[in-house]
Design a protein around this motif. Structure first.
Motif, PDB file in Angstrom:
ATOM      1  N   TRP A 271       7.478  41.406  40.405  1.00 22.84           N
ATOM      2  CA  TRP A 271       8.194  41.885  41.567  1.00 22.84           C
ATOM      3  C   TRP A 271       7.608  42.735  42.658  1.00 22.84           C
ATOM      4  O   TRP A 271       6.745  43.292  42.228  1.00 22.84           O
ATOM      5  N   PRO A 328      11.122  38.670  43.965  1.00 25.24           N
ATOM      6  CA  PRO A 328      10.510  38.216  42.914  1.00 25.24           C
ATOM      7  C   PRO A 328       9.268  37.301  43.141  1.00 25.24           C
ATOM      8  O   PRO A 328       9.110  36.314  43.229  1.00 25.24           O
ATOM      9  N   LYS A 338      16.180  38.144  46.385  1.00 23.76           N
ATOM     10  CA  LYS A 338      15.931  39.290  46.562  1.00 23.76           C
ATOM     11  C   LYS A 338      17.310  40.146  45.643  1.00 23.76           C
ATOM     12  O   LYS A 338      18.234  39.479  45.278  1.00 23.76           O
TER      13      LYS A 338
END
Length: 440
Positions: A271, A328, A338
């Motif tokens: 992430w 991600p 998100k």
């Protein structure tokens, strides 16, 4: 926020006060010490938050919680705020955080290492974080904050009309290979210093799911994906699965993904674009979720069209949370664009998560409740200290209106019990051979 400074606390630096006193006394002004003070008496401890008064505390809830209360019949009981740090995490985790404070840093590849360049040694590496990435790193390195956790779980998956469509009993087991604080050898599991954790889940009921089990083996390097193995009774063998497909339910009816675990279910370096988007007080079920008067710790429900959508939940005012947004970056096909995760600034524990789809629309939530399993009447011990853990979870997909409820119970079928720091957990639950045994 504008200056980029993340040091928590209002009247004085938070972590310095916690380290010295073990409580938040003197850190926050009176209006952040109780809901009565914050709302100027409009809602007080002992009251119930429902559709008639939730507008007074809308800014203290995430948007999906507000929707649940204002439109779906969810109610929240208000209890006094907890100030004792040792009621908010396992004792050994807190002591390791205090002992190891200041020794963590990011290596060139982005991983957390000690001042000697070795894997992390235990506790939260960044209790006084200076960046949003530090907050997420700490949450990922130790989910349940024990060396080993076995959760006996009951799951209820509701259809869009609020009726329970699926029920499961399962066990979730997680064991840290690094950052160990209780079990020998510590801080590293011999021969596995290159790994972060082993984690498995196996299903016990209903009969058509019994024996299904999965094993995740996490490298310490957070740039790499875990190895994912599964045992499916229909095939009677262990097979390897694509590990980057972390945004799908493991079983029919569920709205929970592997990515959701502890709101930090993926390697944190898969992430990115971490940023602090909000800070301030929040309401959460942080220390009164254990149902000690129930023989199997099972909770009660209410709300929704049929009165069974939400757990009865007691919330309290947390004086300061840090809301971090992340994207991600390692998952180009993820349905999530998100997520925003709220962390209790005192412990850096993730207390709620709201995710958004690729078009920026609100998508799903992951809403947890936690407790020290000691309510003054009953107590569950974890070695020399009372057990601390999660108690209940709501996962709500607002685009389909499907809800999954989880609860940690004392025992599920097969005699499996919730417990921490089990010395033989690796051989029993966390190898490919264990998957075959558990599935047979």
């Amino acid at each position: 926020m504008a200056s980029g400074t993340l040091t928590a606390g209002v009247l004085c630096p938070l972590w310095s006060a916690l380290a010295a006193r073990g409580s938040t006394d003197g850190v926050y002004p009176d209006e952040l010490s109780s809901l009565t003070g914050y709302t100027k008496g409009k809602i007080s401890e002992g009251d119930v938050i429902d559709a008639s008064n939730v507008h007074h505390v809308q800014e203290l809830l995430d948007p999906i919680q507000f929707l649940q209360v204002s439109e779906m019949g969810r109610k929240l009981d208000v209890v006094p705020a907890t100030t004792d740090l040792y009621r908010l995490s396992p004792w050994e985790y807190i002591e390791a955080t205090l002992k190891n404070q200041g020794r963590a840093r990011f290596a060139k590849d982005g991983n957390v290492v000690t001042d000697e360049g070795r894997p992390w040694i235990g506790g939260n590496p960044f209790p006084d974080p200076q960046s949003a990435a530090e907050i997420f790193a700490g949450a990922t390195l130790s989910w349940g904050r024990h060396d080993v956790s076995l959760y006996a779980v009951k799951e209820y998956d509701l259809d869009p009309n609020g009726k329970v469509a699926y029920e499961y009993q399962s066990c979730w087991v997680e064991m840290n290979a690094t950052g160990r604080t209780v079990l020998d050898p510590k801080p590293y599991m011999k021969g596995h210093e290159d790994k972060l954790r082993f984690q498995s889940v196996f299903f016990l009921t209903p009969s058509d799911t019994r024996g299904t089990s999965y094993l995740n083996i996490w490298p310490y390097d957070q740039n790499r994906y875990p190895e994912l193995y599964g045992y499916l009774p229909a095939f009677k063998r262990v097979r390897r699965f694509p590990t980057n497909q972390r945004f799908e339910p493991m079983i029919p009816g569920s709205t929970i993904y592997m990515s959701d675990a502890w709101a930090a279910g993926d390697p944190f370096l898969t992430w990115g674009n971490f940023r602090l988007v909000n800070r301030g007080p929040m309401l959460a079920a942080i220390n009164s979720g254990w149902q000690s008067d129930a023989a199997n710790w099972e909770g009660h429900v209410h709300g929704g069209q049929h009165g069974e959508t939400f757990w009865n939940t007691s919330v309290e005012l947390i004086p300061e949370v840090l809301v971090v947004e992340a994207e991600p970056t390692g998952y180009p096909r993820a349905p999530v664009g998100k997520k925003r995760v709220a962390f209790d600034a005192r412990t850096m524990l993730p207390i709620s998560m709201v995710s958004f789809d690729r078009q920026g629309k609100i998508y799903r939530s992951f809403d947890g409740a936690f407790s020290l399993y000691d309510d003054g009447k009953s107590r569950v011990m974890d070695g020399a200290h009372p057990y601390w853990s999660w108690t209940r979870v709501h996962a709500h997909d607002v685009q389909t209106n499907r809800v999954t409820r989880l609860e940690q119970v004392k025992e599920v079928v097969g005699g499996y019990r919730s417990e921490a720091n089990i010395p033989d957990a690796y051989d029993r639950f966390l190898t490919k051979g264990a998957l075959r045994r558990l599935g047979s």
